[in-house]
Design an enzyme around this catalytic site. Structure first.
Site, PDB file in Angstrom:
ATOM      1  N   LEU A   1      12.933  38.729  26.732  1.00 63.00           N
ATOM      2  CA  LEU A   1      12.124  38.302  25.592  1.00 63.00           C
ATOM      3  C   LEU A   1      11.628  36.894  25.916  1.00 63.00           C
ATOM      4  O   LEU A   1      12.385  36.093  26.489  1.00 63.00           O
ATOM      5  CB  LEU A   1      12.962  38.271  24.304  1.00 63.00           C
ATOM      6  CG  LEU A   1      13.439  39.625  23.739  1.00 63.00           C
ATOM      7  CD1 LEU A   1      14.281  39.420  22.485  1.00 63.00           C
ATOM      8  CD2 LEU A   1      12.262  40.549  23.445  1.00 63.00           C
ATOM      9  N   ASP A   2      10.391  36.606  25.575  1.00 63.89           N
ATOM     10  CA  ASP A   2       9.846  35.268  25.845  1.00 63.89           C
ATOM     11  C   ASP A   2      10.651  34.211  25.093  1.00 63.89           C
ATOM     12  O   ASP A   2      11.314  34.521  24.101  1.00 63.89           O
ATOM     13  CB  ASP A   2       8.388  35.178  25.379  1.00 63.89           C
ATOM     14  CG  ASP A   2       7.492  36.156  26.110  1.00 63.89           C
ATOM     15  OD1 ASP A   2       7.805  36.494  27.267  1.00 63.89           O
ATOM     16  OD2 ASP A   2       6.488  36.573  25.512  1.00 63.89           O
ATOM     17  N   MET A   3      10.497  32.978  25.549  1.00 62.19           N
ATOM     18  CA  MET A   3      11.249  31.882  24.905  1.00 62.19           C
ATOM     19  C   MET A   3      10.950  31.814  23.400  1.00 62.19           C
ATOM     20  O   MET A   3      11.852  31.594  22.588  1.00 62.19           O
ATOM     21  CB  MET A   3      10.903  30.561  25.561  1.00 62.19           C
ATOM     22  CG  MET A   3      11.804  29.436  25.167  1.00 62.19           C
ATOM     23  SD  MET A   3      11.750  28.155  26.408  1.00 62.19           S
ATOM     24  CE  MET A   3      13.028  27.059  25.874  1.00 62.19           C
TER      25      MET A   3
END
Ligand code: URA
Length: 247
Positions: free
Chosen positions: A107-109
């Site tokens: 998952l992206d930051m």
């Protein structure tokens, strides 16, 4: 069926103490199973599902498989290590639990939501493989109001630089004047896929949350919290990716 083992044997195999000394620790109330002190040395546990602690420190045994469902908060990288020292999802686990653990997918930051963490490479690899079509659902708040034609594009596939995405499902959850909340279901795992799909339709994502993976959801968890998967959940996931025989 997995093997259940007696608590003193489990503690001894985890290097905590000899079996006899482990029995004394148990009798002294220093051992907890799933957060509850246990005083019977005959108690059996499932090393894959039960959380055992001595003096509140988790006990692991070599080769033990671990499976956690984490509610990843925004602001954490989905990686085991970051060379720049930024916060990673590993920081959300206590020392005893994180050995050998890694995230299943990414998952992206700035994305929050459901993230599986395990040390089971085979299961992780299969869960990420498009062949097994594991569904992931995302709540995306996007800029603007997508048209009916935009929504159809999700079903037809959206052209990204590496090719067209597989058909996705989309549902409008709520609509304001400026933003729309969409529930998007995909089973691929291309890098930044949801954001790039929405961007391609000129409705950039403002915020993104993964709300489910297969039959798993975030029920009962707050951001940053995690829980071990149950034995039944591990079995169901394994079956979904063709690993039935190893259980
Ligand atoms: N798609 C994205 O664009 N970002 C994520 O973090 C997950 C899916």
């Amino acid at each position: 069926m997995r093997e259940l083992i007696r608590l003193p044997k489990f503690l001894a195999s985890g290097g905590v103490a000899s079996r006899r000394a482990a029995e004394k620790l148990i009798a002294a109330g220093r051992v907890k199973v799933n957060g509850i002190p246990v005083r019977e040395p005959g108690r059996k546990i499932d090393p894959q599902c039960d959380r055992v602690e001595v003096d509140d420190i988790p006990v692991e045994t070599a080769g033990e498989k671990k499976y956690y469902l984490l509610f990843k908060p925004k602001g954490y990288l989905t990686t085991v290590r970051d060379p720049f020292g930024r916060p990673t999802v590993m920081d959300l686990f206590p020392e005893g639990a994180k050995d050998g653990l890694f995230p299943v997918g990414r998952l992206d930051m700035d994305t929050e939501g459901l993230l599986l963490m395990t040390n089971d490479g085979e299961l992780a690899f299969r869960l990420m493989h498009p062949r097994f079509q594991i569904e992931k659902k995302y709540l995306a708040t996007v800029k603007g109001v997508p048209s009916a034609e935009d929504l159809l594009q999700f079903h037809r596939g959206i052209l990204l630089e590496e090719g067209r995405t597989a058909p996705a499902k989309v549902k409008v959850c709520s609509q304001g004047k400026r933003n729309t909340q969409l529930l998007i279901t995909i089973h691929e795992g291309k890098k930044r896929q949801v954001k790039r799909m929405c961007q391609a339709l000129e409705h950039p994502v403002i915020s993104l949350k993964r709300v489910s993976l297969a039959f798993l959801n975030l029920k009962g968890l707050n951001p940053s919290a995690f829980r071990p998967l149950t034995r039944e959940e591990i079995r169901k996931l394994s079956v979904m990716v063709g690993l039935k025989d190893r259980l």
